[in-house]
Design a protein around this motif. Structure first.
Motif, PDB file in Angstrom:
ATOM      1  N   LYS A 224       0.755  -1.137   0.013  1.00  9.03           N
ATOM      2  CA  LYS A 224      -0.190   0.015  -0.125  1.00  9.03           C
ATOM      3  C   LYS A 224       0.892   1.348  -0.017  1.00  9.03           C
ATOM      4  O   LYS A 224       0.731   2.464  -0.846  1.00  9.03           O
ATOM      5  N   LEU A 225       2.127   1.250   0.779  1.00  8.58           N
ATOM      6  CA  LEU A 225       2.555   2.183   0.832  1.00  8.58           C
ATOM      7  C   LEU A 225       3.455   2.692  -0.531  1.00  8.58           C
ATOM      8  O   LEU A 225       3.561   3.768  -1.078  1.00  8.58           O
ATOM      9  N   ILE A 226       3.912   1.483  -1.228  1.00 11.60           N
ATOM     10  CA  ILE A 226       4.439   1.568  -2.676  1.00 11.60           C
ATOM     11  C   ILE A 226       3.299   2.292  -3.615  1.00 11.60           C
ATOM     12  O   ILE A 226       3.883   2.945  -4.420  1.00 11.60           O
ATOM     13  N   ASP A 227       2.094   1.594  -3.455  1.00 16.24           N
ATOM     14  CA  ASP A 227       1.151   2.278  -4.414  1.00 16.24           C
ATOM     15  C   ASP A 227       0.964   3.654  -4.185  1.00 16.24           C
ATOM     16  O   ASP A 227       0.650   4.568  -5.199  1.00 16.24           O
ATOM     17  N   ARG A 228       1.012   4.092  -2.927  1.00 15.97           N
ATOM     18  CA  ARG A 228       0.911   5.674  -2.570  1.00 15.97           C
ATOM     19  C   ARG A 228       2.054   6.389  -3.346  1.00 15.97           C
ATOM     20  O   ARG A 228       1.743   7.442  -3.710  1.00 15.97           O
ATOM     21  N   LEU A 229       3.135   5.840  -3.212  1.00 18.11           N
ATOM     22  CA  LEU A 229       4.183   6.522  -3.751  1.00 18.11           C
ATOM     23  C   LEU A 229       4.240   6.519  -5.249  1.00 18.11           C
ATOM     24  O   LEU A 229       4.597   7.635  -5.740  1.00 18.11           O
ATOM     25  N   GLY A 230       3.783   5.693  -5.591  1.00 12.74           N
ATOM     26  CA  GLY A 230       3.439   5.488  -7.284  1.00 12.74           C
ATOM     27  C   GLY A 230       2.565   6.669  -7.760  1.00 12.74           C
ATOM     28  O   GLY A 230       2.583   7.257  -8.786  1.00 12.74           O
ATOM     29  N   LYS A 231       1.406   6.952  -6.885  1.00 13.99           N
ATOM     30  CA  LYS A 231       0.342   7.854  -7.163  1.00 13.99           C
ATOM     31  C   LYS A 231       1.014   9.172  -6.882  1.00 13.99           C
ATOM     32  O   LYS A 231       0.520  10.243  -7.680  1.00 13.99           O
ATOM     33  N   GLU A 232       1.836   9.523  -6.066  1.00 15.11           N
ATOM     34  CA  GLU A 232       2.360  10.687  -5.522  1.00 15.11           C
ATOM     35  C   GLU A 232       3.156  11.168  -6.661  1.00 15.11           C
ATOM     36  O   GLU A 232       3.488  12.390  -6.883  1.00 15.11           O
ATOM     37  N   ILE A 233       4.326  10.085  -7.118  1.00 16.47           N
ATOM     38  CA  ILE A 233       5.186  10.481  -8.061  1.00 16.47           C
ATOM     39  C   ILE A 233       4.628  11.103  -9.385  1.00 16.47           C
ATOM     40  O   ILE A 233       5.173  12.035 -10.152  1.00 16.47           O
ATOM     41  N   ASN A 234       3.483  10.544  -9.721  1.00 11.93           N
ATOM     42  CA  ASN A 234       2.702  11.187 -10.938  1.00 11.93           C
ATOM     43  C   ASN A 234       3.585  11.302 -11.986  1.00 11.93           C
ATOM     44  O   ASN A 234       3.639  12.524 -12.717  1.00 11.93           O
ATOM     45  N   ASP A 235       4.663  10.452 -12.572  1.00  9.29           N
ATOM     46  CA  ASP A 235       5.782  10.563 -13.545  1.00  9.29           C
ATOM     47  C   ASP A 235       5.265   9.332 -14.531  1.00  9.29           C
ATOM     48  O   ASP A 235       5.665   8.138 -13.945  1.00  9.29           O
ATOM     49  N   GLU A 236       5.276   9.544 -15.618  1.00 13.42           N
ATOM     50  CA  GLU A 236       5.246   8.341 -16.690  1.00 13.42           C
ATOM     51  C   GLU A 236       6.467   7.509 -16.899  1.00 13.42           C
ATOM     52  O   GLU A 236       6.294   6.618 -17.256  1.00 13.42           O
ATOM     53  N   LEU A 240       6.681   2.485 -10.678  1.00 17.31           N
ATOM     54  CA  LEU A 240       5.774   2.596  -9.576  1.00 17.31           C
ATOM     55  C   LEU A 240       4.486   3.365 -10.088  1.00 17.31           C
ATOM     56  O   LEU A 240       3.398   2.916  -9.783  1.00 17.31           O
ATOM     57  N   TYR A 241       4.597   4.372 -10.682  1.00 14.36           N
ATOM     58  CA  TYR A 241       3.559   5.242 -11.377  1.00 14.36           C
ATOM     59  C   TYR A 241       2.552   4.128 -12.057  1.00 14.36           C
ATOM     60  O   TYR A 241       1.174   4.187 -12.062  1.00 14.36           O
ATOM     61  N   TRP A 242       3.152   3.572 -12.929  1.00 10.49           N
ATOM     62  CA  TRP A 242       1.984   2.539 -13.965  1.00 10.49           C
ATOM     63  C   TRP A 242       1.719   1.481 -13.184  1.00 10.49           C
ATOM     64  O   TRP A 242       0.744   1.026 -13.513  1.00 10.49           O
ATOM     65  N   ALA A 243       2.507   0.902 -12.081  1.00 12.77           N
ATOM     66  CA  ALA A 243       1.713  -0.027 -11.058  1.00 12.77           C
ATOM     67  C   ALA A 243       0.705   0.448 -10.575  1.00 12.77           C
ATOM     68  O   ALA A 243      -0.378  -0.334 -10.403  1.00 12.77           O
ATOM     69  N   HIS A 244       0.687   1.670  -9.973  1.00 14.61           N
ATOM     70  CA  HIS A 244      -0.375   2.104  -9.374  1.00 14.61           C
ATOM     71  C   HIS A 244      -1.691   2.519 -10.416  1.00 14.61           C
ATOM     72  O   HIS A 244      -3.009   1.977  -9.972  1.00 14.61           O
ATOM     73  N   LYS A 245      -1.538   3.005 -11.663  1.00 13.65           N
ATOM     74  CA  LYS A 245      -2.417   3.276 -12.472  1.00 13.65           C
ATOM     75  C   LYS A 245      -3.040   1.995 -13.075  1.00 13.65           C
ATOM     76  O   LYS A 245      -4.330   1.845 -13.213  1.00 13.65           O
TER      77      LYS A 245
END
Length: 385
Positions: A224-236, A240-245
């Motif tokens: 969940k922490l990693i997913d949140r970091l992927g959301k927050e980085i918001n960089d294509e 982690l960004y794409w894993a969240h998306k």
């Protein structure tokens, strides 16, 4: 015996010129690429891999690895409408057919390297189902969104680099400033996560931490922490960004073994007496459940150690993976799991006895981009088999 050897002592004939048994017709003849032929000019990755398959040594293992990857990504089972309600678990393609749940694991050095872009491609296009990474495999992806890593040299001495504030990863260089930028970026996120945790506890009461609580746990997990970091980085450019998306879970049971661990440690002093909590038990339940629900399971393991064992052990929960491709340079003579070949995992029930598997002894940065080009990125469409 040929006529020319009739006068040789019989002991020489027995020792040196012993007659061969007939070679079975289904044996593969060793041959390489003939670059004098027109078709060998500017070859496609899939054609090159196909030609390497008959070269022997690790070239043949690379070819075998690509065959297994193509099989794991193209397998299709029943349509979801053919299944009972309790059977509608695991991975499905866009047309509703069962597909292989592919677990991919990689170590931090591979994210530090340019292999990061290859790994991001797989996650961006939903070609894997779940990931296990080391702590460095998480933070280095985020740090690269904030500042670059540079090419150095394996021979650069540690002392002078330390004086300059440069950290060496093989022949890569990471400035200390990169980690300072990472700290500035992540601390406000940890503050917010702690605030959300404390608010939830105040609303639900401390009993919500109980394992038998009827409400969802307010505790953060590494995934969940990693997913949140992927959301927050918001960089294509970020894995982690794409894993969240794409809602692909990334597991990291050793999340504190790196710069993120340093940040969490520092945060305990900043937030004292309150403390952000990460629940690793929920994550082991989550990854093992993904394995147990899989119609078929495949492993693509880049490197060894924790990432290799964590995925293999999850596959034990379903009596073994159906496909396995190992890529690392570990040796088995010291008994380490990192160096163990797939057949050792068969003895533990982590890979099925009838599974298709291979170990490729090579640096993943050398072969994995080529393998992805010949399989996932080849344009070949998965078909129901």
């Amino acid at each position: 015996m040929s006529k020319s050897n009739q006068n040789l002592p019989s002991s020489l004939n027995d020792a040196v010129l012993k007659a061969s048994e007939a070679v079975p017709e289904d044996y593969t003849k060793i041959e390489g690429i003939d670059y004098t032929k027109p078709e060998a000019t500017d070859m496609r990755a899939s054609d090159l891999i196909g030609a390497m398959k008959n070269m022997g040594f690790q070239a043949s293992n690379v070819g075998r690895g690509c065959e297994i990857i193509d099989k794991m990504r193209s397998w299709r089972g029943k349509h979801i409408d053919e299944l009972e309600e309790h059977q509608r678990k695991g991975s499905f393609d866009d047309d509703g057919y069962q597909k292989t749940t592919i677990f991919m694991g990689y170590t931090s050095n591979l994210i530090s390297s340019g292999l990061r872009e290859t790994l991001r491609y797989l996650v961006q296009h939903k070609m894997v189902s779940a990931i296990v990474a080391t702590a460095g495999g998480i933070e280095e992806d985020l740090i690269k969104c904030l500042a670059p890593t540079y090419l150095g040299d394996f021979a650069l001495k540690g002392g002078p680099l330390r004086e300059k504030g440069l950290n060496r990863i093989g022949n890569l260089l990471v400035p200390n400033d990169n980690y300072c930028k990472f700290e500035e970026w992540i601390v406000p996120i940890l503050d917010k996560m702690l605030e959300e945790q404390e608010k939830y506890v105040s609303e639900q009461g401390s009993s919500c931490f109980d394992a038998n609580s009827e409400v969802d746990s307010p505790m953060w997990t590494p995934s969940k922490l990693i997913d949140r970091l992927g959301k927050e980085i918001n960089d294509e450019s970020s894995v982690l960004y794409w894993a969240h998306k794409n809602q692909i879970p990334i597991f990291c049971p050793a999340i504190t073994d790196g710069s993120i661990g340093d940040m969490l440690f520092f945060h305990t002093f900043k937030s004292s007496p309150k403390q952000l909590r990460l629940d690793i038990v929920s994550d082991i339940r989550k990854i093992n459940s993904l394995s147990m629900e899989a119609s078929r399971a495949g492993m693509i393991l880049l490197g060894g150690g924790l990432i290799k064992h964590h995925i293999a052990n999850a596959c034990l929960m379903r009596n073994g993976a159906d496909y396995a491709v190992y890529i690392n340079t570990g040796q088995e003579f010291d008994g380490s799991d990192a160096g163990a070949r797939p057949d050792e995992a068969v003895s533990w029930g982590k890979i099925k006895a009838e599974a298709e598997s291979v170990k490729i002894y090579v640096d993943a940065t050398v072969v994995f981009p080529l393998m992805v080009a010949a399989t996932f990125a080849s344009g070949k469409v998965a078909t129901k088999i």
